[in-house]
Design a protein around this motif. Structure first.
Motif, short mmCIF file in Angstrom:
data_model
loop_
_atom_site.label_atom_id
_atom_site.label_comp_id
_atom_site.label_asym_id
_atom_site.label_seq_id
_atom_site.Cartn_x
_atom_site.Cartn_y
_atom_site.Cartn_z
N PHE A 125 0.83 -1.21 0.00
CA PHE A 125 0.00 0.00 0.00
C PHE A 125 0.86 1.26 0.00
O PHE A 125 0.39 2.35 -0.32
N ALA A 126 2.13 1.12 0.34
CA ALA A 126 3.02 2.28 0.49
C ALA A 126 3.89 2.54 -0.73
O ALA A 126 4.81 3.36 -0.67
N LEU A 127 3.64 1.86 -1.84
CA LEU A 127 4.47 2.03 -3.02
C LEU A 127 4.55 3.48 -3.52
O LEU A 127 5.65 3.94 -3.88
N PRO A 128 3.45 4.24 -3.56
CA PRO A 128 3.57 5.62 -4.03
C PRO A 128 4.57 6.43 -3.20
O PRO A 128 5.40 7.16 -3.76
N GLN A 129 4.50 6.29 -1.88
CA GLN A 129 5.43 6.99 -1.01
C GLN A 129 6.86 6.51 -1.23
O GLN A 129 7.81 7.31 -1.23
N ALA A 130 7.03 5.20 -1.41
CA ALA A 130 8.36 4.64 -1.64
C ALA A 130 8.97 5.20 -2.93
O ALA A 130 10.15 5.57 -2.95
N GLN B 26 8.22 8.01 -4.39
CA GLN B 26 8.49 9.43 -4.22
C GLN B 26 9.79 9.65 -3.45
O GLN B 26 10.63 10.49 -3.83
N THR B 27 9.97 8.89 -2.35
CA THR B 27 11.20 9.01 -1.58
C THR B 27 12.41 8.63 -2.44
O THR B 27 13.46 9.28 -2.38
N LEU B 28 12.26 7.58 -3.24
CA LEU B 28 13.32 7.15 -4.15
C LEU B 28 13.67 8.26 -5.13
O LEU B 28 14.86 8.59 -5.33
N ALA B 29 12.65 8.86 -5.76
CA ALA B 29 12.89 9.89 -6.77
C ALA B 29 13.59 11.11 -6.16
O ALA B 29 14.53 11.67 -6.76
N ASN C 91 13.04 9.39 -14.62
CA ASN C 91 12.36 8.12 -14.93
C ASN C 91 11.44 7.69 -13.80
O ASN C 91 10.32 7.20 -14.04
N THR C 92 11.86 7.89 -12.56
CA THR C 92 11.02 7.51 -11.42
C THR C 92 9.81 8.42 -11.31
O THR C 92 8.69 7.96 -11.08
N TYR C 93 10.02 9.73 -11.53
CA TYR C 93 8.89 10.66 -11.49
C TYR C 93 7.88 10.35 -12.60
O TYR C 93 6.66 10.45 -12.41
N LYS C 94 8.39 9.94 -13.78
CA LYS C 94 7.49 9.58 -14.88
C LYS C 94 6.64 8.37 -14.50
O LYS C 94 5.44 8.32 -14.81
N HIS C 95 7.27 7.40 -13.83
CA HIS C 95 6.51 6.21 -13.39
C HIS C 95 5.43 6.62 -12.39
O HIS C 95 4.29 6.12 -12.47
N ILE C 96 5.77 7.50 -11.48
CA ILE C 96 4.79 7.94 -10.47
C ILE C 96 3.62 8.64 -11.17
O ILE C 96 2.46 8.40 -10.84
N TYR D 165 0.17 6.86 -10.69
CA TYR D 165 -0.63 7.50 -9.62
C TYR D 165 -1.03 8.92 -10.02
O TYR D 165 -0.96 9.85 -9.23
N ALA D 166 -1.47 9.06 -11.27
CA ALA D 166 -1.74 10.38 -11.84
C ALA D 166 -2.74 11.20 -11.04
O ALA D 166 -2.59 12.42 -10.90
N LYS D 167 -3.78 10.56 -10.51
CA LYS D 167 -4.86 11.30 -9.86
C LYS D 167 -4.67 11.43 -8.35
O LYS D 167 -5.62 11.72 -7.62
N THR D 168 -3.46 11.23 -7.88
CA THR D 168 -3.17 11.35 -6.45
C THR D 168 -2.21 12.51 -6.20
O THR D 168 -1.67 13.11 -7.14
N TYR D 169 -1.98 12.78 -4.92
CA TYR D 169 -1.00 13.80 -4.55
C TYR D 169 0.36 13.48 -5.14
O TYR D 169 1.09 14.37 -5.61
N PHE D 170 0.72 12.19 -5.14
CA PHE D 170 2.03 11.77 -5.63
C PHE D 170 2.17 12.07 -7.12
O PHE D 170 3.24 12.47 -7.59
N GLY D 171 1.09 11.87 -7.87
CA GLY D 171 1.11 12.18 -9.29
C GLY D 171 1.28 13.67 -9.54
O GLY D 171 2.05 14.08 -10.42
#
Length: 221
Positions: A170-175, A177-180, A194-199, A203-209
Protein backbone atom coordinates in the motif's frame (compact mmCIF):
# COMPACT_ATOMS: atom_id res chain seq x y z
CA UNK A 1 -58.10 -60.59 13.10
CA UNK A 2 -54.88 -60.07 11.18
CA UNK A 3 -51.72 -61.09 12.93
CA UNK A 4 -48.97 -58.46 12.64
CA UNK A 5 -45.63 -59.85 11.59
CA UNK A 6 -42.17 -58.25 11.60
CA UNK A 7 -40.45 -58.05 8.24
CA UNK A 8 -37.26 -60.12 8.03
CA UNK A 9 -35.24 -57.07 6.86
CA UNK A 10 -36.41 -54.98 9.83
CA UNK A 11 -35.58 -57.79 12.25
CA UNK A 12 -32.13 -58.19 10.77
CA UNK A 13 -31.56 -54.42 10.95
CA UNK A 14 -32.57 -54.30 14.63
CA UNK A 15 -30.35 -57.27 15.36
CA UNK A 16 -27.43 -55.55 13.63
CA UNK A 17 -27.91 -52.33 15.64
CA UNK A 18 -28.22 -54.26 18.89
CA UNK A 19 -25.16 -56.31 18.05
CA UNK A 20 -23.21 -53.15 17.23
CA UNK A 21 -24.18 -51.46 20.49
CA UNK A 22 -23.26 -54.53 22.47
CA UNK A 23 -19.89 -54.72 20.73
CA UNK A 24 -19.27 -51.01 21.43
CA UNK A 25 -20.19 -51.41 25.10
CA UNK A 26 -17.96 -54.46 25.38
CA UNK A 27 -15.07 -52.60 23.73
CA UNK A 28 -15.52 -49.60 26.03
CA UNK A 29 -15.42 -51.86 29.08
CA UNK A 30 -12.25 -53.51 27.82
CA UNK A 31 -10.60 -50.16 27.15
CA UNK A 32 -12.07 -48.25 30.06
CA UNK A 33 -8.72 -47.04 31.39
CA UNK A 34 -7.58 -45.86 27.99
CA UNK A 35 -10.81 -43.97 27.41
CA UNK A 36 -10.59 -42.29 30.80
CA UNK A 37 -6.99 -41.29 30.09
CA UNK A 38 -7.96 -39.83 26.72
CA UNK A 39 -10.82 -37.91 28.32
CA UNK A 40 -8.52 -36.49 30.98
CA UNK A 41 -6.04 -35.40 28.29
CA UNK A 42 -8.79 -33.65 26.34
CA UNK A 43 -10.02 -31.84 29.43
CA UNK A 44 -6.49 -30.79 30.36
CA UNK A 45 -5.86 -29.57 26.82
CA UNK A 46 -9.03 -27.47 26.96
CA UNK A 47 -8.07 -26.02 30.34
CA UNK A 48 -4.50 -25.26 29.23
CA UNK A 49 -5.77 -23.71 25.99
CA UNK A 50 -8.18 -21.46 27.82
CA UNK A 51 -5.54 -20.53 30.39
CA UNK A 52 -3.07 -19.66 27.60
CA UNK A 53 -5.67 -17.55 25.80
CA UNK A 54 -6.53 -15.72 29.02
CA UNK A 55 -2.84 -15.20 29.77
CA UNK A 56 -2.14 -13.82 26.30
CA UNK A 57 -5.16 -11.56 26.50
CA UNK A 58 -3.95 -10.22 29.84
CA UNK A 59 -0.46 -9.61 28.45
CA UNK A 60 -1.93 -7.72 25.51
CA UNK A 61 -4.06 -5.56 27.78
CA UNK A 62 -1.11 -4.84 30.06
CA UNK A 63 1.17 -3.96 27.15
CA UNK A 64 -1.28 -1.40 25.75
CA UNK A 65 -1.82 0.00 29.24
CA UNK A 66 1.95 0.47 29.48
CA UNK A 67 1.93 2.21 26.08
CA UNK A 68 -0.74 4.62 27.32
CA UNK A 69 1.28 5.32 30.47
CA UNK A 70 4.33 6.06 28.33
CA UNK A 71 2.33 8.60 26.33
CA UNK A 72 1.15 10.24 29.55
CA UNK A 73 4.73 10.33 30.87
CA UNK A 74 5.88 11.90 27.61
CA UNK A 75 3.22 14.59 27.82
CA UNK A 76 3.59 15.36 31.52
CA UNK A 77 7.19 14.53 32.41
CA UNK A 78 9.05 15.16 29.20
CA UNK A 79 10.92 13.24 26.53
CA UNK A 80 13.43 11.46 28.77
CA UNK A 81 10.77 9.98 31.03
CA UNK A 82 8.55 9.10 28.07
CA UNK A 83 11.37 7.38 26.19
CA UNK A 84 12.36 5.43 29.30
CA UNK A 85 8.86 4.01 29.61
CA UNK A 86 8.67 3.29 25.88
CA UNK A 87 11.90 1.30 26.09
CA UNK A 88 10.65 -0.57 29.15
CA UNK A 89 7.68 -1.86 27.12
CA UNK A 90 10.11 -3.55 24.73
CA UNK A 91 11.82 -5.21 27.70
CA UNK A 92 8.65 -6.31 29.49
CA UNK A 93 6.60 -7.14 26.39
CA UNK A 94 9.16 -7.94 23.65
CA UNK A 95 7.92 -8.01 20.05
CA UNK A 96 4.39 -7.05 21.14
CA UNK A 97 2.41 -4.64 18.95
CA UNK A 98 2.38 -2.12 21.80
CA UNK A 99 6.17 -2.24 22.11
CA UNK A 100 6.64 -1.79 18.36
CA UNK A 101 4.22 1.12 18.09
CA UNK A 102 5.92 2.72 21.09
CA UNK A 103 9.23 2.56 19.24
CA UNK A 104 7.61 4.00 16.10
CA UNK A 105 6.39 6.91 18.19
CA UNK A 106 9.87 7.34 19.67
CA UNK A 107 11.35 7.41 16.18
CA UNK A 108 8.79 9.98 15.01
CA UNK A 109 9.59 12.25 17.96
CA UNK A 110 13.32 12.00 17.31
CA UNK A 111 12.73 12.77 13.63
CA UNK A 112 10.50 15.75 14.46
CA UNK A 113 13.26 17.08 16.70
CA UNK A 114 15.77 16.61 13.86
CA UNK A 115 17.67 13.85 15.63
CA UNK A 116 17.76 12.02 12.32
CA UNK A 117 20.57 9.55 13.07
CA UNK A 118 18.89 8.35 16.27
CA UNK A 119 15.54 8.16 14.51
CA UNK A 120 17.07 6.07 11.71
CA UNK A 121 18.46 3.61 14.27
CA UNK A 122 15.08 3.25 15.98
CA UNK A 123 13.29 2.69 12.67
CA UNK A 124 15.94 0.20 11.55
CA UNK A 125 15.21 -1.98 14.57
CA UNK A 126 11.62 -2.37 13.37
CA UNK A 127 12.18 -3.14 9.68
CA UNK A 128 12.14 -6.90 10.29
CA UNK A 129 8.89 -6.84 12.26
CA UNK A 130 6.33 -9.54 11.53
CA UNK A 131 3.68 -6.82 11.50
CA UNK A 132 3.43 -5.62 7.89
CA UNK A 133 2.23 -2.13 8.80
CA UNK A 134 4.99 -1.60 11.38
CA UNK A 135 7.61 -3.01 9.00
CA UNK A 136 6.46 -0.82 6.12
CA UNK A 137 6.20 2.42 8.09
CA UNK A 138 9.57 1.79 9.74
CA UNK A 139 11.29 1.16 6.40
CA UNK A 140 9.90 4.29 4.75
CA UNK A 141 10.65 6.35 7.86
CA UNK A 142 14.21 5.03 7.95
CA UNK A 143 14.67 6.07 4.33
CA UNK A 144 13.29 9.53 5.11
CA UNK A 145 15.69 9.83 8.06
CA UNK A 146 18.66 8.83 5.89
CA UNK A 147 17.54 11.37 3.32
CA UNK A 148 17.41 14.06 6.01
CA UNK A 149 20.95 13.06 7.00
CA UNK A 150 21.94 13.66 3.35
CA UNK A 151 22.75 9.98 2.90
CA UNK A 152 20.84 9.95 -0.35
CA UNK A 153 22.42 6.86 -1.87
CA UNK A 154 21.58 4.62 1.10
CA UNK A 155 18.06 6.06 1.18
CA UNK A 156 17.58 5.34 -2.52
CA UNK A 157 19.02 1.82 -2.22
CA UNK A 158 16.67 1.09 0.69
CA UNK A 159 13.64 2.22 -1.32
CA UNK A 160 14.66 0.25 -4.40
CA UNK A 161 14.96 -2.87 -2.26
CA UNK A 162 11.58 -2.18 -0.63
CA UNK A 163 9.88 -1.72 -4.00
CA UNK A 164 11.42 -4.93 -5.33
CA UNK A 165 10.42 -6.98 -2.28
CA UNK A 166 6.93 -5.48 -1.84
CA UNK A 167 5.38 -5.11 -5.31
CA UNK A 168 1.83 -4.96 -3.89
CA UNK A 169 2.46 -2.76 -0.87
CA UNK A 170 0.00 0.00 0.00
CA UNK A 171 3.02 2.28 0.49
CA UNK A 172 4.47 2.03 -3.02
CA UNK A 173 3.57 5.62 -4.03
CA UNK A 174 5.43 6.99 -1.01
CA UNK A 175 8.36 4.64 -1.64
CA UNK A 176 8.68 5.79 -5.25
CA UNK A 177 8.49 9.43 -4.22
CA UNK A 178 11.20 9.01 -1.58
CA UNK A 179 13.32 7.15 -4.15
CA UNK A 180 12.89 9.89 -6.77
CA UNK A 181 13.78 12.67 -4.33
CA UNK A 182 16.92 10.82 -3.17
CA UNK A 183 17.93 10.19 -6.80
CA UNK A 184 17.42 13.86 -7.57
CA UNK A 185 19.38 15.04 -4.51
CA UNK A 186 22.28 12.66 -5.14
CA UNK A 187 22.58 14.14 -8.62
CA UNK A 188 21.22 11.26 -10.70
CA UNK A 189 18.86 13.42 -12.76
CA UNK A 190 18.07 10.76 -15.38
CA UNK A 191 17.05 8.18 -12.79
CA UNK A 192 14.97 10.78 -10.94
CA UNK A 193 13.13 11.76 -14.11
CA UNK A 194 12.36 8.12 -14.93
CA UNK A 195 11.02 7.51 -11.42
CA UNK A 196 8.89 10.66 -11.49
CA UNK A 197 7.49 9.58 -14.88
CA UNK A 198 6.51 6.21 -13.39
CA UNK A 199 4.79 7.94 -10.47
CA UNK A 200 2.89 10.22 -12.85
CA UNK A 201 1.76 7.28 -14.96
CA UNK A 202 0.83 4.98 -12.08
CA UNK A 203 -0.63 7.50 -9.62
CA UNK A 204 -1.74 10.38 -11.84
CA UNK A 205 -4.86 11.30 -9.86
CA UNK A 206 -3.17 11.35 -6.45
CA UNK A 207 -1.00 13.80 -4.55
CA UNK A 208 2.03 11.77 -5.63
CA UNK A 209 1.11 12.18 -9.29
CA UNK A 210 0.68 15.93 -8.89
CA UNK A 211 4.01 16.19 -7.08
CA UNK A 212 5.74 14.15 -9.80
CA UNK A 213 4.26 16.34 -12.55
CA UNK A 214 5.61 19.49 -10.91
CA UNK A 215 9.03 17.91 -10.45
CA UNK A 216 9.17 16.80 -14.09
CA UNK A 217 8.35 20.34 -15.20
CA UNK A 218 11.31 21.61 -13.15
CA UNK A 219 13.78 18.91 -14.19
CA UNK A 220 12.95 18.91 -17.90
CA UNK A 221 13.35 22.65 -18.48
Amino acid sequence: MTKKTTAPAETENNDFISSGLLSLIKWCKQHKQGLLTALVILVLAAVVGYAYYSHQKKITENSWAAYYKAQVALATQGQEAGFAQMDSISVEFPASPAAQYAQLLKGDILYANENFAQAADVYASLTSSANETVRTVATLSQAASLQAMQDYKTSADLMQQFIQNNPNSFALPQAYQTLAISQELVGDKTAAINTYKHILEAYAKTYFGTFAKEKLTQLQK
